[in-house]
Design an enzyme around this catalytic site. Structure first.
Site, PDB file in Angstrom:
ATOM      1  N   ARG A 128       0.583  -0.881  -0.078  1.00 60.03           N
ATOM      2  CA  ARG A 128      -0.449  -0.324   0.018  1.00 60.03           C
ATOM      3  C   ARG A 128       1.155   1.368  -0.012  1.00 60.03           C
ATOM      4  NH1 ARG A 128      -5.218  -1.410   1.611  1.00 60.03           N
ATOM      5  NH2 ARG A 128      -5.642  -0.007   0.700  1.00 60.03           N
ATOM      6  N   SER A 139      -8.594  -1.128  -2.788  1.00 59.58           N
ATOM      7  CA  SER A 139      -9.048  -0.269  -2.524  1.00 59.58           C
ATOM      8  C   SER A 139     -10.544   1.220  -3.681  1.00 59.58           C
ATOM      9  CB  SER A 139      -8.559   1.099  -2.427  1.00 59.58           C
ATOM     10  OG  SER A 139      -6.762   1.157  -1.461  1.00 59.58           O
TER      11      SER A 139
END
Length: 374
Positions: A128, A139
């Protein structure tokens, strides 16, 4: 970097998981894969659930294939959810596989990947980082899940979300609490606000206050901070946990709807709403537990079911992103395209294991250079 394999074939798998409507490549991304020098073949009907008919793939330069055997010719296979072990066993030895694969969750799946020496990229393992944002399937899909969870809550609630002034009097807005302020939670805050509800957001990380308030929600401050060093939440003491739980239980007596979104990839969802808290809520209240797939944030959640607990409705929907298959597929496919563009160039596959996005995503570990390219 390894030597490339020229004239590669990329296959887009038709999803077989129950209820799965998404597709790993859209006509838009197929066209871009062709521009990268790949020959793209799409299993017949792969995009129908998301509204993409076969003819649109053909117009984008892809070829439509009839059966699973077509996957066996591919150097790179794209999928949303993992193919079955029997399908994996038919893939070309050493082929690359990209999607939400969760190989550690199913022994047979992991063994099939290993037996075929597949270069597997479970995108849920993607670091991430800022550079990886355009490839972050967690996401993009969480955004759709948060949106759909809020709509389900509005449908189940026996109340209007917005304030209404009618000839029969004024109806007060519903009080909606969003638990968790990640991507899904923030989308839920925004959606509930757009529907006219009085919205609150709760998260153990106090730095999420600004994000919640920027979307029109109110940050629920229980007077216990989990702020730690480096932007990470610290572990609460037992006394702090007890105080937080008591204050949350008292607050939930005034709430009409809860949307639970707190989840940690690869780990069971944290239990935040206890059975005792549910017992104290008003009859007619609703809980939608987006975290149901990993056990749920509510102690009473039953994954895949909607139940009634003394007048409180608790829903544990699964695969929420698939309910918005068109836009979820578009986002997922762009994530996949951005990721495979790291190693597909000029009609060739070449893995650079010095690239942390490849090295930290591949499962179980980066192959030796001599076996890196399928």
């Amino acid at each position: 970097m390894t030597a490339g394999v020229q004239g590669i074939t990329v296959a887009v798998a038709r999803e077989t998981a129950e209820g799965e409507r998404r597709v790993a490549a859209t006509p838009e991304t197929c066209k871009k894969l062709v521009a990268l020098g790949a020959q793209v073949q799409v299993q017949r009907g792969a995009g129908l659930g998301a509204g993409f008919i076969d003819e649109t793939y053909v117009a984008a330069g892809a070829r439509v294939a009839d059966d699973v055997a077509a996957l066996g010719d591919a150097d790179l296979v794209l999928c949303v959810q993992p193919p079955s072990p029997s399908t994996l066993a038919q893939l070309k030895q050493g082929a690359a596989l990209v999607g939400m694969l969760a190989p550690q969750a199913d022994a047979a799946r992991g063994e099939a990947i290993g037996a075929r020496q597949l270069v597997a990229f479970p995108l849920e393992r993607l670091p991430r980082t800022t550079r990886a944002q355009a490839m972050d399937i967690l996401s993009s899909q969480a955004g759709m899940a948060g949106y759909k969870a809020t709509l389900i809550a509005a449908q189940l609630a026996p109340r209007f979300f917005p304030m209404l002034t009618t000839a029969a009097g004024t109806i007060r807005p519903s009080k909606v609490l969003i638990v968790g302020a990640g991507v899904a939670g923030l989308q839920a805050v925004a959606t509930a606000k757009r529907l006219g509800a009085q919205v609150e957001g709760f998260d153990v990380r106090p730095e999420t206050r600004e994000q919640i308030e920027s979307l029109g929600g109110k940050f629920l401050d229980l007077g216990v901070s989990a702020a730690g060093e480096g932007g990470y939440a610290r572990q609460l003491t037992e006394d702090e946990k007890a105080l937080q739980q008591q204050r949350l239980a008292d607050h939930l007596r005034t709430v009409d709807v809860i949307v639970c979104t707190a989840a940690v990839p690869g780990r069971p969802a944290p239990k935040i709403v206890t059975a005792a808290m549910v017992g104290g809520m008003k009859p007619g209240s609703v809980i939608v537990d987006l975290a149901a797939e990993t056990g749920g944030n509510c102690e009473l959640t039953r994954p895949g079911q909607t139940i009634d607990s003394n007048g409180v409705v608790i829903a544990g929907p699964l695969n929420l992103a698939s309910m918005g298959a068109v836009h979820a597929s578009e986002m997922f496919a762009r994530n996949v395209l951005n990721f495979v563009s790291l190693f597909v160039k000029d009609g060739a596959i070449a893995f650079d294991w010095n690239d942390e996005l490849l090295a930290k995503t591949v499962w179980p570990r980066p192959p030796k250079a001599s076996a890196a390219a399928p």
